[in-house]
Design a protein around this motif. Sequence first.
Motif, PDB file in Angstrom:
ATOM      1  N   LEU A  38      89.863 142.251 146.366  1.00 47.76           N
ATOM      2  CA  LEU A  38      89.411 141.620 145.139  1.00 47.76           C
ATOM      3  C   LEU A  38      87.929 141.896 144.924  1.00 47.76           C
ATOM      4  N   ASP A  39      87.487 141.743 143.680  1.00 50.01           N
ATOM      5  CA  ASP A  39      86.067 141.962 143.393  1.00 50.01           C
ATOM      6  C   ASP A  39      85.261 140.672 143.516  1.00 50.01           C
ATOM      7  N   GLY A  40      85.808 139.669 144.170  1.00 45.09           N
ATOM      8  CA  GLY A  40      85.126 138.406 144.407  1.00 45.09           C
ATOM      9  C   GLY A  40      85.809 137.665 145.532  1.00 45.09           C
ATOM     10  N   PRO A  41      85.315 136.473 145.876  1.00 46.06           N
ATOM     11  CA  PRO A  41      85.927 135.696 146.960  1.00 46.06           C
ATOM     12  C   PRO A  41      87.363 135.311 146.644  1.00 46.06           C
ATOM     13  N   GLY A  42      88.092 134.899 147.660  1.00 49.58           N
ATOM     14  CA  GLY A  42      89.464 134.468 147.476  1.00 49.58           C
ATOM     15  C   GLY A  42      89.914 133.593 148.629  1.00 49.58           C
ATOM     16  N   TYR A  43      91.093 133.012 148.456  1.00 47.76           N
ATOM     17  CA  TYR A  43      91.622 132.069 149.442  1.00 47.76           C
ATOM     18  C   TYR A  43      93.057 132.438 149.771  1.00 47.76           C
ATOM     19  N   ALA A  44      93.276 132.817 151.015  1.00 51.78           N
ATOM     20  CA  ALA A  44      94.621 133.154 151.470  1.00 51.78           C
ATOM     21  C   ALA A  44      95.330 131.868 151.884  1.00 51.78           C
ATOM     22  N   ASN A  45      96.378 131.513 151.156  1.00 49.53           N
ATOM     23  CA  ASN A  45      97.201 130.369 151.531  1.00 49.53           C
ATOM     24  C   ASN A  45      98.527 130.445 150.778  1.00 49.53           C
ATOM     25  N   THR A  46      99.439 129.589 151.150  1.00 45.19           N
ATOM     26  CA  THR A  46     100.783 129.638 150.574  1.00 45.19           C
ATOM     27  C   THR A  46     100.786 129.234 149.107  1.00 45.19           C
ATOM     28  N   GLN A  47     101.603 129.922 148.336  1.00 41.47           N
ATOM     29  CA  GLN A  47     101.786 129.594 146.922  1.00 41.47           C
ATOM     30  C   GLN A  47     102.987 128.677 146.704  1.00 41.47           C
ATOM     31  N   VAL A  48     103.768 128.448 147.743  1.00 42.38           N
ATOM     32  CA  VAL A  48     105.002 127.680 147.606  1.00 42.38           C
ATOM     33  C   VAL A  48     104.871 126.275 148.174  1.00 42.38           C
ATOM     34  N   TYR A  49     104.166 126.126 149.277  1.00 46.02           N
ATOM     35  CA  TYR A  49     104.127 124.845 149.973  1.00 46.02           C
ATOM     36  C   TYR A  49     102.836 124.068 149.724  1.00 46.02           C
ATOM     37  N   ARG A  50     101.993 124.556 148.828  1.00 45.11           N
ATOM     38  CA  ARG A  50     100.769 123.837 148.449  1.00 45.11           C
ATOM     39  C   ARG A  50     100.933 123.256 147.049  1.00 45.11           C
ATOM     40  N   PRO A  51      99.971 122.425 146.600  1.00 43.63           N
ATOM     41  CA  PRO A  51     100.088 121.835 145.258  1.00 43.63           C
ATOM     42  C   PRO A  51     100.361 122.890 144.185  1.00 43.63           C
ATOM     43  N   GLY A  52     101.311 122.582 143.328  1.00 44.78           N
ATOM     44  CA  GLY A  52     101.691 123.505 142.271  1.00 44.78           C
ATOM     45  C   GLY A  52     102.796 124.445 142.654  1.00 44.78           C
ATOM     46  N   GLY A  53     103.130 124.503 143.957  1.00 42.05           N
ATOM     47  CA  GLY A  53     104.234 125.349 144.399  1.00 42.05           C
ATOM     48  C   GLY A  53     105.560 124.624 144.287  1.00 42.05           C
ATOM     49  N   SER A  54     106.637 125.370 144.347  1.00 39.10           N
ATOM     50  CA  SER A  54     107.954 124.793 144.084  1.00 39.10           C
ATOM     51  C   SER A  54     108.400 123.805 145.157  1.00 39.10           C
ATOM     52  N   HIS A  55     107.797 123.875 146.351  1.00 45.12           N
ATOM     53  CA  HIS A  55     108.206 122.974 147.439  1.00 45.12           C
ATOM     54  C   HIS A  55     107.120 121.959 147.759  1.00 45.12           C
ATOM     55  N   SER A  56     106.192 121.717 146.837  1.00 42.54           N
ATOM     56  CA  SER A  56     105.048 120.891 147.211  1.00 42.54           C
ATOM     57  C   SER A  56     104.710 119.785 146.236  1.00 42.54           C
ATOM     58  N   GLY A  57     105.164 119.832 144.995  1.00 41.42           N
ATOM     59  CA  GLY A  57     104.693 118.862 144.020  1.00 41.42           C
ATOM     60  C   GLY A  57     103.218 119.059 143.757  1.00 41.42           C
ATOM     61  N   VAL A  58     102.540 117.973 143.390  1.00 43.13           N
ATOM     62  CA  VAL A  58     101.116 118.089 143.073  1.00 43.13           C
ATOM     63  C   VAL A  58     100.245 117.454 144.136  1.00 43.13           C
ATOM     64  N   GLY A  59     100.840 116.977 145.211  1.00 42.80           N
ATOM     65  CA  GLY A  59     100.029 116.489 146.305  1.00 42.80           C
ATOM     66  C   GLY A  59      99.505 115.088 146.130  1.00 42.80           C
ATOM     67  N   GLY A  60     100.213 114.247 145.441  1.00 39.00           N
ATOM     68  CA  GLY A  60      99.781 112.863 145.343  1.00 39.00           C
ATOM     69  C   GLY A  60      98.844 112.616 144.191  1.00 39.00           C
ATOM     70  N   ALA A  61      98.241 111.418 144.190  1.00 44.81           N
ATOM     71  CA  ALA A  61      97.367 111.005 143.093  1.00 44.81           C
ATOM     72  C   ALA A  61      96.231 111.993 142.909  1.00 44.81           C
TER      73      ALA A  61
END
Length: 363
Positions: A127-150
């Motif tokens: 990438l031409d800037g910083p980034g964050y490697a993490n799951t797209q499915v099990y974190r907030p907004g992913g199909s198996h995660s919901g939004v992570g609470g309040a």
Amino acid sequence: MPAVRDFLLATVVAVAGGAALYNYPLHPAPPPPGPEEPAPDPDPGPDPDPDPDPDPDPDPDPEPEPEPSPGPLDPEGVLFTWNPPGELATFDYRNNVDVPERSGSGWDGSDEFPRDYVFAPDLIWPLDGPGYANTQVYRPGGSHSGVGGAGGAGECDARNFDYPWEDNFCEFRGTSGRNAFCPDYSRGHHVGLDIRPAVCTRNFPLEDRQMAVAVTDGYISSIASMTVRLRGDDGRTYWYMHLEHWENCNLAALSTPAQCTASNLPSVCTNSALEVEAGQDVRAGDPIGRVSNWFGIGWSNGACRRSMTTDHLHFEIRDTIDPDGSFTASTIPIPPYTSLVTAYLRYIGADEDDFPDWEEAEF
């Protein structure tokens, strides 16, 4: 009578002279002793400093020891940290608890390769800037995660844009993909590394999004419905997925399920949104396309619609090698996490001491 007188006078003179000679020594006697004095020092040495400095200047303070490095800092001055290779996400953002092996088991190494083996050590950051490697499915907004609470905000939840990195190669996914490097071969696996851009770009215009760049010299071997493939001069193939592929598309013109295919997009879109085309030579760092949520198109609810995922780059490294070290007839996905950690450390200008002591490929 004069003669007798002279004789007597001579005799008197002779006797007086002898007495005087007798009473006057030939060598003078030493003077009488005075008060006793100490004997002189036969070797007194150099004279002492007649005026020593009573308060000499102390030695200057030594140079202070340099402060230890806080660790590798990204362009925003934030400490870059990463979880060990092969450790997949365990946190359940729906219930805010850890669940062992919630997302599966990662690459755990083999007799030939340790789990922290760097398969492609010379890549640049994609990438031409910083980034964050993490799951797209099990974190907030992913199909198996919901939004992570309040306070959760779906894929734009702030917890998705922070360190440490986490490996997501071999993560369980609802797909049919299988990979020899993943421990549970009976399950569908995620065979790349998902990387979020520096900030959530869900509503950003295309020109303001981060650019994916070539990780090495090579050429664009093909462009598929969701994927750009870079064939590197190092013999490996690099897959870039979910980049924005097209601009200004009139999907309504594809009015039947048979027409709603990626091959028909050129006829209803004004132009490609990618920066490359098939067969094009590229050098490391050349632009390829914008990070996006492109997931192709599909027929849904009576219309041809765009399919979307979260905004991220799915990046794969493919090579003709198996976990046992043998070469295969076709390229397969290999663990990319360690290669991308070292690429990111170079990108942020980390000190040599900040690099992990991982074994690197030499073939």
